[in-house]
Design a protein around this motif. Sequence first.
Motif, PDB file in Angstrom:
ATOM      1  N   VAL A 144       0.816  -1.211   0.000  1.00  0.00           N
ATOM      2  CA  VAL A 144       0.000   0.000   0.000  1.00  0.00           C
ATOM      3  C   VAL A 144       0.856   1.271   0.000  1.00  0.00           C
ATOM      4  CG1 VAL A 144      -1.977  -1.088   1.117  1.00  0.00           C
ATOM      5  CG2 VAL A 144      -0.219   0.012   2.519  1.00  0.00           C
ATOM      6  N   THR A 145       2.189   1.092  -0.123  1.00  0.00           N
ATOM      7  CA  THR A 145       3.051   2.261  -0.059  1.00  0.00           C
ATOM      8  C   THR A 145       3.362   2.834  -1.434  1.00  0.00           C
ATOM      9  OG1 THR A 145       3.988   1.602   2.046  1.00  0.00           O
ATOM     10  CG2 THR A 145       5.345   3.021   0.740  1.00  0.00           C
ATOM     11  N   GLY A 146       3.023   2.068  -2.470  1.00  0.00           N
ATOM     12  CA  GLY A 146       3.248   2.585  -3.817  1.00  0.00           C
ATOM     13  C   GLY A 146       4.708   2.659  -4.182  1.00  0.00           C
ATOM     14  N   VAL A 147       5.415   1.565  -3.926  1.00  0.00           N
ATOM     15  CA  VAL A 147       6.829   1.538  -4.278  1.00  0.00           C
ATOM     16  C   VAL A 147       6.982   1.447  -5.794  1.00  0.00           C
ATOM     17  CG1 VAL A 147       8.973   0.234  -4.019  1.00  0.00           C
ATOM     18  CG2 VAL A 147       7.450   0.504  -2.065  1.00  0.00           C
ATOM     19  N   PHE A 148       6.070   0.700  -6.423  1.00  0.00           N
ATOM     20  CA  PHE A 148       6.198   0.501  -7.879  1.00  0.00           C
ATOM     21  C   PHE A 148       5.006   1.064  -8.657  1.00  0.00           C
ATOM     22  CE2 PHE A 148       4.868  -3.266  -5.572  1.00  0.00           C
ATOM     23  CZ  PHE A 148       3.571  -3.407  -6.039  1.00  0.00           C
ATOM     24  N   TYR A 149       4.102   1.761  -7.968  1.00  0.00           N
ATOM     25  CA  TYR A 149       2.996   2.407  -8.679  1.00  0.00           C
ATOM     26  C   TYR A 149       2.672   3.721  -8.000  1.00  0.00           C
ATOM     27  CZ  TYR A 149      -0.014   0.784  -4.856  1.00  0.00           C
ATOM     28  OH  TYR A 149      -0.578   0.562  -3.628  1.00  0.00           O
ATOM     29  N   SER A 150       1.908   4.546  -8.660  1.00  0.00           N
ATOM     30  CA  SER A 150       1.541   5.821  -8.062  1.00  0.00           C
ATOM     31  C   SER A 150       0.182   5.692  -7.399  1.00  0.00           C
ATOM     32  CB  SER A 150       1.506   6.900  -9.151  1.00  0.00           C
ATOM     33  OG  SER A 150       0.706   7.970  -8.720  1.00  0.00           O
ATOM     34  N   ILE A 151       0.163   5.877  -6.071  1.00  0.00           N
ATOM     35  CA  ILE A 151      -1.108   5.745  -5.345  1.00  0.00           C
ATOM     36  C   ILE A 151      -2.104   6.772  -5.860  1.00  0.00           C
ATOM     37  CG2 ILE A 151      -2.221   5.845  -3.087  1.00  0.00           C
ATOM     38  CD1 ILE A 151       0.404   5.118  -1.814  1.00  0.00           C
ATOM     39  N   GLY A 152      -1.614   7.994  -6.035  1.00  0.00           N
ATOM     40  CA  GLY A 152      -2.492   9.078  -6.443  1.00  0.00           C
ATOM     41  C   GLY A 152      -3.222   8.777  -7.749  1.00  0.00           C
ATOM     42  N   ARG A 153      -2.530   8.111  -8.695  1.00  0.00           N
ATOM     43  CA  ARG A 153      -3.160   7.861  -9.989  1.00  0.00           C
ATOM     44  C   ARG A 153      -3.956   6.571 -10.018  1.00  0.00           C
ATOM     45  NH1 ARG A 153       0.930   8.545 -14.686  1.00  0.00           N
ATOM     46  NH2 ARG A 153      -0.783   7.434 -15.663  1.00  0.00           N
ATOM     47  N   ARG A 154      -3.514   5.561  -9.256  1.00  0.00           N
ATOM     48  CA  ARG A 154      -4.209   4.267  -9.299  1.00  0.00           C
ATOM     49  C   ARG A 154      -5.407   4.221  -8.379  1.00  0.00           C
ATOM     50  NH1 ARG A 154      -2.501   3.259 -14.001  1.00  0.00           N
ATOM     51  NH2 ARG A 154      -0.336   3.912 -14.039  1.00  0.00           N
ATOM     52  N   ILE A 155      -5.312   4.951  -7.264  1.00  0.00           N
ATOM     53  CA  ILE A 155      -6.431   4.985  -6.333  1.00  0.00           C
ATOM     54  C   ILE A 155      -6.846   6.437  -6.172  1.00  0.00           C
ATOM     55  CG2 ILE A 155      -7.269   4.222  -4.063  1.00  0.00           C
ATOM     56  CD1 ILE A 155      -4.610   2.572  -3.920  1.00  0.00           C
ATOM     57  N   PRO A 156      -7.569   6.969  -7.151  1.00  0.00           N
ATOM     58  CA  PRO A 156      -7.896   8.397  -7.079  1.00  0.00           C
ATOM     59  C   PRO A 156      -8.924   8.669  -5.982  1.00  0.00           C
ATOM     60  CG  PRO A 156      -8.749   7.379  -9.098  1.00  0.00           C
ATOM     61  CD  PRO A 156      -8.159   6.290  -8.291  1.00  0.00           C
ATOM     62  N   GLY A 157      -9.062   9.924  -5.667  1.00  0.00           N
ATOM     63  CA  GLY A 157     -10.065  10.332  -4.686  1.00  0.00           C
ATOM     64  C   GLY A 157      -9.536  10.325  -3.262  1.00  0.00           C
ATOM     65  N   PRO A 158     -10.442  10.489  -2.311  1.00  0.00           N
ATOM     66  CA  PRO A 158     -10.022  10.621  -0.906  1.00  0.00           C
ATOM     67  C   PRO A 158      -9.301   9.377  -0.375  1.00  0.00           C
ATOM     68  CG  PRO A 158     -12.429  10.516  -1.104  1.00  0.00           C
ATOM     69  CD  PRO A 158     -11.899  10.636  -2.482  1.00  0.00           C
ATOM     70  N   ALA A 159      -9.687   8.188  -0.865  1.00  0.00           N
ATOM     71  CA  ALA A 159      -9.030   6.970  -0.375  1.00  0.00           C
ATOM     72  C   ALA A 159      -7.535   7.020  -0.669  1.00  0.00           C
ATOM     73  CB  ALA A 159      -9.658   5.737  -1.011  1.00  0.00           C
ATOM     74  N   GLY A 160      -7.203   7.415  -1.888  1.00  0.00           N
ATOM     75  CA  GLY A 160      -5.790   7.510  -2.268  1.00  0.00           C
ATOM     76  C   GLY A 160      -5.066   8.552  -1.465  1.00  0.00           C
ATOM     77  N   ASN A 161      -5.712   9.690  -1.246  1.00  0.00           N
ATOM     78  CA  ASN A 161      -5.107  10.749  -0.433  1.00  0.00           C
ATOM     79  C   ASN A 161      -4.803  10.262   0.967  1.00  0.00           C
ATOM     80  OD1 ASN A 161      -4.719  12.932  -2.058  1.00  0.00           O
ATOM     81  ND2 ASN A 161      -6.857  13.637  -1.883  1.00  0.00           N
ATOM     82  N   TRP A 162      -5.746   9.523   1.491  1.00  0.00           N
ATOM     83  CA  TRP A 162      -5.553   8.962   2.830  1.00  0.00           C
ATOM     84  C   TRP A 162      -4.353   8.037   2.857  1.00  0.00           C
ATOM     85  CZ3 TRP A 162      -6.275   9.269   7.769  1.00  0.00           C
ATOM     86  CH2 TRP A 162      -7.293  10.102   8.242  1.00  0.00           C
ATOM     87  N   LEU A 163      -4.307   7.155   1.844  1.00  0.00           N
ATOM     88  CA  LEU A 163      -3.211   6.187   1.799  1.00  0.00           C
ATOM     89  C   LEU A 163      -1.866   6.893   1.774  1.00  0.00           C
ATOM     90  CD1 LEU A 163      -4.281   3.284  -0.569  1.00  0.00           C
ATOM     91  CD2 LEU A 163      -3.767   3.183   1.869  1.00  0.00           C
ATOM     92  N   ILE A 164      -1.795   8.012   1.071  1.00  0.00           N
ATOM     93  CA  ILE A 164      -0.526   8.739   0.993  1.00  0.00           C
ATOM     94  C   ILE A 164      -0.242   9.493   2.281  1.00  0.00           C
ATOM     95  CG2 ILE A 164       0.712  10.617  -0.146  1.00  0.00           C
ATOM     96  CD1 ILE A 164      -0.760   9.895  -2.699  1.00  0.00           C
ATOM     97  N   ASN A 165      -1.218  10.284   2.736  1.00  0.00           N
ATOM     98  CA  ASN A 165      -0.929  11.210   3.828  1.00  0.00           C
ATOM     99  C   ASN A 165      -0.871  10.552   5.200  1.00  0.00           C
ATOM    100  OD1 ASN A 165      -0.727  13.274   2.024  1.00  0.00           O
ATOM    101  ND2 ASN A 165      -2.886  13.864   2.192  1.00  0.00           N
ATOM    102  N   ALA A 166      -1.578   9.423   5.354  1.00  0.00           N
ATOM    103  CA  ALA A 166      -1.578   8.793   6.675  1.00  0.00           C
ATOM    104  C   ALA A 166      -0.397   7.848   6.842  1.00  0.00           C
ATOM    105  CB  ALA A 166      -2.887   8.042   6.894  1.00  0.00           C
ATOM    106  N   ASN A 167       0.299   7.567   5.773  1.00  0.00           N
ATOM    107  CA  ASN A 167       1.443   6.660   5.844  1.00  0.00           C
ATOM    108  C   ASN A 167       2.712   7.445   5.515  1.00  0.00           C
ATOM    109  OD1 ASN A 167       3.476   4.848   5.278  1.00  0.00           O
ATOM    110  ND2 ASN A 167       2.295   3.610   3.825  1.00  0.00           N
ATOM    111  N   PRO A 168       3.494   7.779   6.533  1.00  0.00           N
ATOM    112  CA  PRO A 168       4.653   8.636   6.298  1.00  0.00           C
ATOM    113  C   PRO A 168       5.631   8.080   5.249  1.00  0.00           C
ATOM    114  CG  PRO A 168       4.226   8.462   8.635  1.00  0.00           C
ATOM    115  CD  PRO A 168       3.309   7.481   7.966  1.00  0.00           C
ATOM    116  N   VAL A 169       5.713   6.748   5.132  1.00  0.00           N
ATOM    117  CA  VAL A 169       6.624   6.194   4.130  1.00  0.00           C
ATOM    118  C   VAL A 169       6.088   6.492   2.730  1.00  0.00           C
ATOM    119  CG1 VAL A 169       7.874   4.159   3.374  1.00  0.00           C
ATOM    120  CG2 VAL A 169       7.183   4.367   5.754  1.00  0.00           C
ATOM    121  N   ALA A 170       4.787   6.239   2.541  1.00  0.00           N
ATOM    122  CA  ALA A 170       4.166   6.515   1.245  1.00  0.00           C
ATOM    123  C   ALA A 170       4.275   7.995   0.916  1.00  0.00           C
ATOM    124  CB  ALA A 170       2.704   6.092   1.256  1.00  0.00           C
TER     125      ALA A 170
END
Lengths: 242, 261
Positions: free
Chosen positions: B185-211
Amino acid sequence: MGEIALEVKDLYITYNCMKNYSIKKSLLRLKKVEKNRIEAVKGVSFSLEKGKILGIVGKNGSGKSTMLKSIAGIFAPDSGTVDLHGNTISLMSIGVGFSNELTGRENIALSGMLLGFSAEQIKDKTEEIIRFSELGKFIDMPVRTYSSGMHSKLAFSITAILETDIMLIDEVLSVGDAKFKKKSLNKMKELISDTNRTVVIVSHSMDTLKKLCDTILWINDGEMMMYGSIEDVLPKYEEFMS
Amino acid sequence: MLKRFIRDLKKYLAYSGKAAKAQLKSEVASSYLNWIWWILEPVCFTFIYYLVFGVLFHLKEEYMIAFIVIGVSLWDFFNRMMKNSVRIIRANKSIISKVYLPKYILLVVRLGVNGFKMAITFVIAIAAMIILGVPVTWHVFMAVPVLIVFILFTFGISCLLLHFGVFVADLHNIVDIVLKMVFYVTGVFYSIGRRIPGPAGNWLINANPVAYSINAMRSVLLYGKMPNLLVLLIHFVISLGLCILGIYIIYKNENGYVKSI
């Protein structure tokens, strides 16, 4: 009475026998694991003047080594205090985690730093350590190529040459071949009898204790039995043990 | 506590540097290809991710290779630190049962070792950026604060794992599983923002300091975009809190560690 170098007050150390908690175990066995506490040291107090040599006697498992480790600051006592009055202290032990792939010289630097010496102090002493260890050209080879004798020779030299104000000794060490054994024993004696150095020795050898110590502390099952001069304590201890 | 921390850090910094160098050296001494592995490993993983996700699954991103290398470098650092810190007290038993040293110093040593490896992957990333012709903007300077927050966060978590790893013998099994999950779920090999658009993706990025760090690093290095500074600030505060908590716990309990292992 001279200046006090080491003061131990009411020292209690307990071990938890249930060593650690494992999630797997606690899932499999839901009932509470019984905690088994062992009191290794129970209320030992003593103070030692600067330059004096204290011998600690007691049968195996009576808490002698535990107490030394606690005085050295490796263990936390459960209650009680250890006051070093600002002196540096070290527990003489063989091999402070040598790194096998590194050369002897590099290991000297690492161990010395671990013992709390600065890089310059170690640099000044390095040649002396190498000379004392008699390793010759091996000093620039990785420690993994050393024989076990060479290993302990190097370890001994490091702790013996890098001196501290208070030395804690768990059994008087003599390592290596016959010649080095004699040399290391002499070095130990020299270190111990230095009048500026306060020493605590744990030993089972009555001869060593009689030769070296000023005072004796006798502990049995963690409790202080006697604390006093050699003449007072040792005969009673020997009587007790026989 | 702060005073003690600074005094200890000063006292043992020279040792940490020396020990980190020694560990790196002994790592290379035991294999024939030596230091080449430090380059080959991230390069190989990058190509694997590129082939599997980029080519097979068509998850294409702009500057794909550099994109993946940045992800790999930060992730490897974090991953290694986590795995090291759970077992670090047990692994250094021979040292800590004989002398006193502040236990987090062992982590500082690992920071040095893993940080050096991360630096090598950064060099690879820069090489990839040059080859792919990534335009350099002034945003690259933002990489520094992002990196600092990321390292602080890693260190804070490491301190906590060091502590609990002593008392929970099989914690490393759980850490391995959690790390695997976090990896996906950290998006090492894909872009979270583009693959999981919307608030869910934002959450995945901002709530996980590594991501967040990986994402921010890519933004500033590859795409010339500013990262979300408010989130960076929040992560900084949280990371600092974690470090203080971790060091406090270690100071309070460290002398009991030897008794437990």
